[in-house]
Design an enzyme around this catalytic site. Structure first.
Site: not given
Ligand code: MEV
Length: 429
Positions: A85, A285
């Site tokens: 990501e 894990d």
């Molecule tokens: C995205 O991978 C993670 C978030 O949604 C975390 C959050 O909302 O605190 C940005």
């Protein structure tokens, strides 16, 4: 403060090879380590993969990035993160830079105690069975330890026995014996499961009942890691917003997660965004960590935020995070996967507890980065650059063209596959 400095300015502007050289000079990795990290010959071979799981037909690559700027307990770390990501590595590094201004993270971990469960049913007098089990504690511990010599050799082993009783269940009453196992630097799952299987016949003999399940619990609430950080508001100011305004926004973001289960789930996902990539990079894990984290978040009976954010009397933002962290640095994939070995070497960790501390700090950093972005410009802006590059590649761009097409799309605020295809054709022409 250690002599190494994880504050690598301009790191993100380098190309992967240049970054690798910088990482090498940070921690004295050898050429062989570099080859492994860079995806050369040392990366997981199909032959090795074939020994790890069943029905192997190949291997699957993911990006390996380095989170910079981390200071934990006065020592600087470069943290390897394996994740698909965009914005996670950048976000954690950015948050670690803010935390650095408040002196860095402070982290601790508890003793590496895990729980193995043995389910006993058909016991006529559960309370006297409980007494009988507890009066055979020593024999049970010895039987368990005779089963797992490797854990005992590491200085660990079964330490205690507890008995729980469920008076009702869909199938009727059951006793549950907990074997408390000190796992030292191992994650411990295999050893615990073997121990549970080894003590089962003795438990049946003692209780006259029948044993069904013999398996570790992933709610490893005796094996916790804790992180804390202090962020001065001056470190939070950005894009025309004062540090005070940003801190207020972050506190509202935290408050939302503290009371609302839909928000808490996403907030905790943001914490695990920092933790899982470290777990994966070191061959641990991540499903065990995920399961333990979410169960721990619901330990009060109400699922809530794993982190807590407060303001201190000086107005600083103070974050803390505590969760189960069942990780190992010996055995399993940590030993078999060459890149996991190199990641551990880069971290220079001396114990599983130290790795647990690093992971929980990465989680707190990711949480801070996400809350800051959400409370200010929103989460999408940070994603734009990498997202545009992915769209450019999908449209057929390669090499230098990827960055050029992405740059044009971001500039035009039009990040769409059709536009990427037009730009690829135009720039190629
Ligand atoms: C995205 O991978 C993670 C978030 O949604 C975390 C959050 O909302 O605190 C940005």
């Amino acid at each position: 403060m250690g002599t190494k400095n994880s504050r690598l300015q301009g790191f993100y502007q380098l190309n992967p090879f240049e970054r690798l050289q910088m990482v090498k000079s940070f921690d004295g990795l050898g050429d062989e380590d570099l080859r492994v990290l860079h995806g050369g010959q040392g990366i997981l071979s199909v032959e090795r993969a074939d020994k790890m799981i069943e029905n192997v037909i190949g291997t699957f690559n993911l990006p390996l990035g380095i989170a910079t700027n981390f200071t934990i307990n006065g020592r600087d770390y470069l943290i390897p993160m394996v994740v698909e990501e965009p914005s996670i590595v950048a976000g954690a590094s950015y948050a670690a830079r803010m935390v650095r201004e408040g002196g860095g993270f402070v982290a601790i971990s508890t003793e590496p105690l895990m729980i193995g469960q043995v389910q006993v049913v058909g016991v006529a007098a559960p309370q006297s069975a409980r007494h009988a089990i507890l009066s055979h504690k020593q024999a049970l511990i010895e039987t368990a330890n005779a089963q797992s010599r490797s854990l005992v050799a590491l200085g660990g082993g079964a330490r205690d026995v507890e008995v729980h009783f469920h008076a009702t269940s869909p199938m009727g009453p059951m006793l549950v014996v907990h074997l408390i196992v000190d796992c030292r630097d191992a994650m411990g799952a295999n050893a615990i499961n073997s121990m549970c299987e080894a003590v089962a016949p003795l438990i049946e003999q003692i209780t006259g009942g029948r044993v069904y399940l013999r398996i570790l619990s992933n709610l490893s609430d005796r094996r916790l890691a804790r992180a804390r950080c202090v962020v001065p508001p001056s470190a939070l100011a950005r894009d025309g917003l004062s540090g005070e305004e940003v801190a207020e926004g972050i506190m509202w973001a935290y408050a939302f997660a503290a009371v609302d289960v839909y928000r808490a789930t996403t907030h905790n996902k943001g914490i695990l965004n920092g933790i899982d990539p470290v777990i994966v990079a070191t061959g641990n894990d991540w499903r065990a960590i995920e399961a333990g984290a979410h169960a721990y978040a619901a330990r009060s009976g109400q699922y809530t935020s794993l982190s807590v954010w407060e303001r201190d009397e000086a107005g600083n933002l103070v974050g803390s995070l505590e969760l189960p962290m069942a990780v190992g640095i010996v055995g399993g994939a940590t030993k078999v996967h060459p890149a996991a070995q190199t990641a551990l070497k880069l971290l220079g960790v001396e114990s599983a507890g130290e790795l647990a501390q690093i992971a929980v700090c990465a989680g707190l950093a990711s949480n801070l980065a996400a809350m800051r972005a959400l409370a200010c410009e929103g989460i999408q802006q940070g994603h734009m650059g990498l997202h545009a590059r992915q769209i450019a590649m999908a449209a057929g761009a390669a090499g230098g063209l990827v960055d050029e097409v992405a740059r044009r799309m971001v500039e035009e605020r039009n990040i769409k596959p059709a536009r990427a295809e037009e730009l690829v054709a135009e720039l190629r022409g």
